[in-house]
Scaffold this active site. Structure first.
Site, PDB file in Angstrom:
ATOM      1  N   ARG A 235       0.814  -1.031  -0.105  1.00 16.07           N
ATOM      2  CA  ARG A 235       0.044  -0.045   0.013  1.00 16.07           C
ATOM      3  C   ARG A 235       0.926   1.313   0.021  1.00 16.07           C
ATOM      4  O   ARG A 235       1.812   1.463   0.703  1.00 16.07           O
ATOM      5  CB  ARG A 235      -0.970   0.087   1.155  1.00 16.07           C
ATOM      6  CG  ARG A 235      -1.944  -1.124   1.202  1.00 16.07           C
ATOM      7  CD  ARG A 235      -3.123  -0.508   0.146  1.00 16.07           C
ATOM      8  NE  ARG A 235      -4.146  -1.543  -0.068  1.00 16.07           N
ATOM      9  CZ  ARG A 235      -4.184  -2.700  -0.784  1.00 16.07           C
ATOM     10  NH1 ARG A 235      -3.119  -2.935  -1.587  1.00 16.07           N
ATOM     11  NH2 ARG A 235      -5.355  -3.279  -0.922  1.00 16.07           N
ATOM     12  N   GLU A 264      -2.904   7.863  -4.895  1.00 12.62           N
ATOM     13  CA  GLU A 264      -2.922   7.251  -5.882  1.00 12.62           C
ATOM     14  C   GLU A 264      -3.989   8.053  -6.776  1.00 12.62           C
ATOM     15  O   GLU A 264      -3.865   8.194  -7.842  1.00 12.62           O
ATOM     16  CB  GLU A 264      -3.003   5.755  -6.183  1.00 12.62           C
ATOM     17  CG  GLU A 264      -1.777   4.942  -5.953  1.00 12.62           C
ATOM     18  CD  GLU A 264      -1.974   3.555  -5.841  1.00 12.62           C
ATOM     19  OE1 GLU A 264      -3.146   3.213  -6.575  1.00 12.62           O
ATOM     20  OE2 GLU A 264      -1.390   2.653  -5.211  1.00 12.62           O
ATOM     21  N   HIS A 303       0.016   0.211  -9.757  1.00 11.38           N
ATOM     22  CA  HIS A 303      -0.684  -0.763  -9.110  1.00 11.38           C
ATOM     23  C   HIS A 303      -1.076  -1.920  -9.884  1.00 11.38           C
ATOM     24  O   HIS A 303      -2.452  -2.453  -9.972  1.00 11.38           O
ATOM     25  CB  HIS A 303      -2.030  -0.119  -8.668  1.00 11.38           C
ATOM     26  CG  HIS A 303      -2.405  -0.587  -7.172  1.00 11.38           C
ATOM     27  ND1 HIS A 303      -2.989   0.121  -6.395  1.00 11.38           N
ATOM     28  CD2 HIS A 303      -2.546  -1.779  -6.580  1.00 11.38           C
ATOM     29  CE1 HIS A 303      -3.290  -0.565  -5.242  1.00 11.38           C
ATOM     30  NE2 HIS A 303      -2.886  -1.846  -5.759  1.00 11.38           N
TER      31      HIS A 303
END
Length: 338
Positions: A235, A264, A303
């Site tokens: 994370r 993000e 990601h």
């Protein structure tokens, strides 16, 4: 039959999950976009909402669906769903506890090898300049290096197994140390401070909680070896972005492989963020993210560690299990328990 809404799903995944649910006799509506307060569908009489990590299932969003009984997220993390508010309203929440232990671990190893052997720089040099030269591309062996693994759950375990194949020495930290696993895989359990001091490479494989947010901050970096390499496929908020930028600038961190970034959402929608007036802290983080993206010793991916067909199939199957289990027993197969 239940009315079900799927959000932020497309392509073969959309077809796969929709077919499984309709074959089971349910009515399914699919929305390509994420679910948040600004993207509420006109139709809202759904008993089940299935979302992904880009959604923001806030109290206002939950309240907008008067018939909802179950919210599932097709992810291991569930911090994008207001669990407390859902529970207060008697709404169950399901998640995917595991789907890609090997998948994410393989990606973390890929990032590490990209940095250790300067793969991206070599490929970019040939593609962009047609220079077939290894000048400036000297890397380092993993054999004999000390790798600190923070989090020895399913993904961390797989990553440690891979490291052993490279003859690396592994030290690890976990809130719940597993002495049997340490003995089986041949790694040493240590404190966080000991891990920082000993590690040539540090890889993060722990969840992001209030206690672990900004786990790697200015103080943590000050305890690390000069020239440490950092990997994060967990994370983004585990790392304080400004502190990482400073550590790269002063040489504490020699390189970083990041599949996740703090804020993000801001990084991917800066114009919307500016137009709606963002906080100063988030603006600073956004600026620091840009510095990371341009840094020659940082490799950033979007990601993507979860993104294999096998892993996504396991995610969709778990989501289907959550929904069908709840509709037959009032309990999702994998309920969030907090």
């Amino acid at each position: 039959m239940a009315n079900i809404a799927l959000f932020h799903i497309s392509g073969w995944e959309r077809e796969y999950l929709t077919k499984k649910l309709t074959d089971a006799g349910h009515s399914v509506d699919v929305y390509d976009h994420s679910l948040d307060a600004e993207h509420l569908p006109d139709k809202r009489d759904y008993e089940v909402l299935s979302v992904f990590v880009g959604s923001a299932v806030t109290p206002d969003v939950i309240d907008a669906f008067g018939s909802v009984k179950l919210i599932t997220t097709r992810s291991t993390g569930y911090d994008h769903v207001d669990i407390a508010h859902a529970r207060q309203k008697g709404i169950s929440v399901g998640y995917v506890p595991h789907y890609g232990e090997n998948t994410v671990a393989e990606f973390a190893m890929g990032l590490l090898l990209t940095l250790s052997r300067k793969l991206y720089l070599g490929i970019d040099r040939i593609k962009e300049t047609a220079q077939f030269s290894y000048e400036g591309l000297e890397g380092f062996d993993l054999k004999g290096k000390t790798v600190g693994v923070i989090g020895t759950g399913r993904i961390g375990k797989h990553f440690i197994q891979m490291l052993k194949g490279f003859d690396a020495r592994v030290v690890a930290y976990d809130v719940y140390p597993n002495k049997e696993l340490a003995a089986e895989l041949g790694y040493t359990m240590v404190s966080l401070d000991e891990l920082y001091a000993a590690s040539d490479i540090i890889s993060l494989h722990c969840p992001c909680t209030p206690k672990t947010t900004h786990l790697l901050n200015k103080e943590a970096f000050s305890k690390m070896k000069k020239g440490v390499v950092l990997i994060n496929t967990a994370r983004g908020a585990l790392i304080q972005t400004e502190a990482l930028v400073a550590a790269l600038q002063n040489g504490t961190v020699a390189g970083a492989g990041l599949d996740v970034l703090e804020e993000e959402g801001v990084a991917s929608d800066e114009m919307g963020y500016v137009m709606h007036g963002g906080s100063l802290d988030k603006a600073r983080t956004m600026l620091a993210n840009h510095i990371l993206m341009d840094h020659p010793n940082v490799v950033i991916t979007p990601h993507n560690a979860f993104n294999t067909k096998e892993a996504k199939t396991r995610i969709l199957d778990a989501d289907f299990e959550n929904i069908t289990s709840f509709l037959t027993s009032s309990v999702p197969a994998f309920p969030v328990k907090i």
